[in-house]
Design an enzyme around this catalytic site. Structure first.
Site, mmCIF file in Angstrom:
data_model
loop_
_atom_site.group_PDB
_atom_site.id
_atom_site.type_symbol
_atom_site.label_atom_id
_atom_site.label_comp_id
_atom_site.label_asym_id
_atom_site.label_seq_id
_atom_site.Cartn_x
_atom_site.Cartn_y
_atom_site.Cartn_z
ATOM 1 N N GLU A 128 50.788 -4.536 71.590
ATOM 2 C CA GLU A 128 50.730 -5.771 72.360
ATOM 3 C C GLU A 128 52.057 -6.538 72.274
ATOM 4 O OE1 GLU A 128 48.360 -6.287 74.327
ATOM 5 O OE2 GLU A 128 46.386 -6.373 73.418
ATOM 6 N N ASP B 77 45.894 6.165 70.962
ATOM 7 C CA ASP B 77 45.188 5.057 70.322
ATOM 8 C C ASP B 77 43.676 5.278 70.310
ATOM 9 O OD1 ASP B 77 44.919 4.784 73.062
ATOM 10 O OD2 ASP B 77 46.009 2.915 73.206
ATOM 11 N N HIS C 100 51.872 -3.848 77.664
ATOM 12 C CA HIS C 100 51.651 -3.087 76.435
ATOM 13 C C HIS C 100 51.647 -1.593 76.714
ATOM 14 C CE1 HIS C 100 47.095 -3.437 77.234
ATOM 15 N NE2 HIS C 100 47.245 -2.138 77.030
ATOM 16 N N ASN D 34 49.963 -6.719 80.573
ATOM 17 C CA ASN D 34 50.910 -7.577 79.844
ATOM 18 C C ASN D 34 52.094 -6.771 79.305
ATOM 19 O OD1 ASN D 34 49.783 -6.188 77.727
ATOM 20 N ND2 ASN D 34 48.855 -7.966 76.719
HETATM 21 C C1 GLP Z 1 44.512 0.386 77.426
HETATM 22 C C2 GLP Z 1 45.124 1.581 76.708
HETATM 23 C C3 GLP Z 1 46.504 1.886 77.208
HETATM 24 C C4 GLP Z 1 46.492 1.926 78.728
HETATM 25 C C5 GLP Z 1 46.124 0.575 79.251
HETATM 26 C C6 GLP Z 1 46.112 0.512 80.768
HETATM 27 O O1 GLP Z 1 44.810 -0.811 76.818
HETATM 28 N N1 GLP Z 1 45.172 1.405 75.300
HETATM 29 O O2 GLP Z 1 46.964 3.088 76.667
HETATM 30 O O3 GLP Z 1 47.760 2.302 79.203
HETATM 31 O O4 GLP Z 1 44.815 0.268 78.791
HETATM 32 O O5 GLP Z 1 44.910 1.018 81.233
HETATM 33 P P1 GLP Z 1 44.573 1.350 82.726
HETATM 34 O O6 GLP Z 1 45.237 2.644 83.021
HETATM 35 O O7 GLP Z 1 43.085 1.467 82.766
HETATM 36 O O8 GLP Z 1 45.078 0.224 83.543
#
Ligand code: GLP
Length: 246
Positions: free
Chosen positions: A143, A67, A138, A136
């Site tokens: 989402e 992403d 995702h 959440n």
């Molecule tokens: C973002 C990214 C996801 C990632 C998520 C969790 O929203 N788009 O790909 O998995 O955050 O991030 P973190 O690893 O910092 O908790």
């Protein structure tokens, strides 16, 4: 979904890097699906170490990231393109022409999403997709919704995600982009292998819902229960609410 319990973030990161390195040793021209966020940073550090100390070569590897924020250029320090250079690509022998991330500045959203899907197909699909998980539930930026998304698309981020990611933007929610490009659930599910990593208590509920809960687009990660080769590597805190572990 196979679950591997790690003692802590250090062990989780080493296990994840070892799984990715094994994939590359077995298939040097692997197509890796990569993730951003804080979860994979330790795994990337271990991959850099394996490159420097154990001749792990990325020379033939191709990558596609999950992403990118809409509106950020690849030179913006909060873009995922910048993150990947800083945390991995600048420290290994990968050909940057073989690294791919949606263009955050693309104005033709549909065109950018279609060409990203075509790119993944032209590479022969993803051999191993690395995923973190949002609080959440995702994955990528898919989402919670009332349907599972299909292919790469443009999304409106939920307030909880903007809030969670504000820590990368001087803790200022108003600086966090509100839209993003993301691979769809179908794109992710087409990967031959999936490796999810999760650490910390604030992921415990999402991990439980992903593993034990019903398969529902309200928890996008729950679809991974249907993937034939999905592995979760999580620390004790992230697994603290998950039932049925041996
Ligand atoms: C973002 C990214 C996801 C990632 C998520 C969790 O929203 N788009 O790909 O998995 O955050 O991030 P973190 O690893 O910092 O908790």
């Amino acid at each position: 979904m196979k679950i591997v319990k790690a003692k802590n973030y250090e062990e989780l990161s080493l296990l994840a890097a070892t799984a990715i390195a094994t994939q590359i040793f077995e298939k040097p021209d692997s197509v890796l699906g990569l993730a951003t966020g804080s979860s994979p940073i330790g795994a990337y550090q271990n991959l850099i170490k394996l490159h420097k100390e154990a001749q792990l070569s990325f020379a033939k590897v191709k990558t596609v990231n999950l992403d990118e924020y809409k509106g950020l250029s690849k030179d913006d320090k909060n873009s995922y393109a910048y993150f990947m250079n800083e945390n991995l690509f600048d420290h290994i022998d990968i050909d940057k022409n073989n690294t791919h991330i949606p263009d955050g500045l693309a104005t033709d959203c549909d065109g950018e999403c279609d060409s990203y899907e075509n790119l993944i197909s032209s590479l022969g699909g993803i051999d191993l997709q690395l995923l973190g998980i949002g609080r959440n539930g995702h994955i990528g930026f898919n989402e919670p919704d009332n349907i599972f998304s299909s292919k790469t698309h443009c999304v409106q981020l939920k307030e909880s995600t903007i809030n969670a990611n504000a820590r990368f933007f001087d803790n200022d929610m108003s600086k966090v982009p509100t839209m993003a490009f993301t691979m769809g659930i179908k794109t992710i599910m087409h990967a031959a292998r999936i490796l999810v990593i999760a650490n910390g208590k604030d992921k415990a509920e999402a991990v439980r819902n992903m593993v034990n809960g019903p398969i529902t687009p309200e928890v996008p990660a729950s679809i991974l229960q249907c993937h034939c080769d999905a592995v979760l590597i999580a620390d004790e805190d992230a697994l603290s609410l998950t039932e049925g572990l041996k």
